[in-house]
Design a protein around this motif. Structure first.
Motif, PDB file in Angstrom:
ATOM      1  N   ARG A  56      -0.759  -9.891   2.708  1.00  0.00           N
ATOM      2  CA  ARG A  56      -0.150 -10.361   4.195  1.00  0.00           C
ATOM      3  C   ARG A  56      -0.644 -11.691   4.332  1.00  0.00           C
ATOM      4  O   ARG A  56      -1.827 -12.171   4.039  1.00  0.00           O
ATOM      5  CB  ARG A  56      -0.817  -9.317   5.211  1.00  0.00           C
ATOM      6  N   THR A  66      -0.256  -4.419   1.553  1.00  0.00           N
ATOM      7  CA  THR A  66       0.772  -3.692   2.313  1.00  0.00           C
ATOM      8  C   THR A  66       2.190  -3.434   1.653  1.00  0.00           C
ATOM      9  O   THR A  66       2.543  -4.123   0.746  1.00  0.00           O
ATOM     10  CB  THR A  66       0.987  -4.258   3.743  1.00  0.00           C
ATOM     11  N   LEU A 146      -6.240  -2.712   0.557  1.00  0.00           N
ATOM     12  CA  LEU A 146      -5.139  -2.219   1.405  1.00  0.00           C
ATOM     13  C   LEU A 146      -5.256  -2.638   2.851  1.00  0.00           C
ATOM     14  O   LEU A 146      -6.315  -2.449   3.408  1.00  0.00           O
ATOM     15  CB  LEU A 146      -4.654  -0.709   1.184  1.00  0.00           C
ATOM     16  N   ALA A 147      -4.234  -2.833   3.516  1.00  0.00           N
ATOM     17  CA  ALA A 147      -4.151  -3.595   5.008  1.00  0.00           C
ATOM     18  C   ALA A 147      -4.529  -2.337   5.949  1.00  0.00           C
ATOM     19  O   ALA A 147      -5.370  -2.636   6.575  1.00  0.00           O
ATOM     20  CB  ALA A 147      -2.816  -4.279   5.091  1.00  0.00           C
ATOM     21  N   VAL A 151      -0.799   2.703   5.049  1.00  0.00           N
ATOM     22  CA  VAL A 151      -0.441   2.331   3.701  1.00  0.00           C
ATOM     23  C   VAL A 151      -1.061   3.115   2.325  1.00  0.00           C
ATOM     24  O   VAL A 151      -0.376   3.516   1.720  1.00  0.00           O
ATOM     25  CB  VAL A 151      -0.701   0.894   3.380  1.00  0.00           C
TER      26      VAL A 151
END
Lengths: 183, 183
Positions: A56, A66, A146-147, A151
């Motif tokens: 991102r 993501t 991971l965001a 996810v």
């Protein structure tokens, strides 16, 4: 919400007759302004033995990885929205296969629908909201970077269904990490 | 939308930088007011060999039959919303079993999630938005008097899955009427 979007008069919080919740009601025209959860649509996009992830470039969680996902727009279906997000964030063209997960994130008023999809070509490129992107081997997913929890959940779900053909039910909540596959 | 719900100044339709669509943007505070589809949640509620239907007491489609369904509220999951609607419209207490269908009704900006559920008791009663209700044998569903196409579709889906146990995928679009069962 402080003003009526229809007439510009102030709104007050009160319970309309027969309603069970307080609503923003216009003191001028009387319109009741309901507020509702939003739909987020996303896609786990596979290419052969790899999966597309995007890092991102925007908040929240800038710098974390993501799947392509975002808010559903008026005028599109959830499948069309997931394909549009794949295009906007990764310049990816996809074919949607089925619904992997429906996640309620009640605290932030989101219903997330995530699809399993296939990249039509490995030609992908970062869109404006993406810092970089890559096709990751399933064994090389950067789990710690991971965001969002959803996810992680949907990637677990995709791994569980990795060799599955035919119809499948969507996950409706978090899922345990599947066992590591032998290589 | 004509006025900003945050500050009361007029809004204008324009395309924010980097956006692909026109949005309502406040000329005063600059806030962008996104408009998004809404989530409708419903439940096909079975009791032994029958299904709960409600005759609507309100427009649209007052006088026609439907399953309990309505807009998802902030602060609840889709399953909780479906159970709340069953209570509000039919004073029904239900246990949700699985996701029967996800329907996009793009023209009116709705994403509908319908669950299969079981009545915990046959004690049901019309809520304020329901003129009357009944438990119908599956063979006696009033197909010509259903309120909405999606009600027909999800009842078809429920009939297809009538004797199905175990996980099932949700329908993602209209479904043909299943063949009549021999009695």
């Amino acid at each position: 919400m402080r003003y009526c979007s229809g007439c510009g008069a102030p709104v007050e919080l009160k319970r309309p007759e027969g309603d069970l919740l307080d609503r923003h009601v216009c003191v001028g025209c009387g319109e009741i302004h309901y507020q509702n959860p939003k739909v987020v649509v996303g896609a786990v996009c596979g290419w052969r033995d790899k999966v597309l992830l995007c890092r991102r470039a925007i908040e929240p969680r800038s710098g974390f990885w993501t799947i392509p996902a975002g808010y559903l727009e008026i005028g599109e279906s959830t499948e069309q929205g997931a394909a549009r997000e794949a295009w906007e964030e990764a310049r990816a063209q996809i074919a949607i296969d089925g619904l992997l997960a429906v996640y309620n994130v009640v605290r932030i008023g989101q219903v997330q629908l995530h699809y399993r999809a296939r990249l039509l070509s490995p030609e992908v490129a970062a869109g404006p909201e993406t810092r970089e992107l890559d096709l990751f081997a399933w064994e090389a997913i950067p789990w710690a970077e991971l965001a969002f929890p959803t996810v992680q959940w949907v990637l677990h779900r995709a791994i569980v269904l990795r060799d599955h053909t035919g119809p499948y039910p969507p996950a409706l909540g978090p899922e345990e990490a599947p066992p590591q596959r032998s290589r």
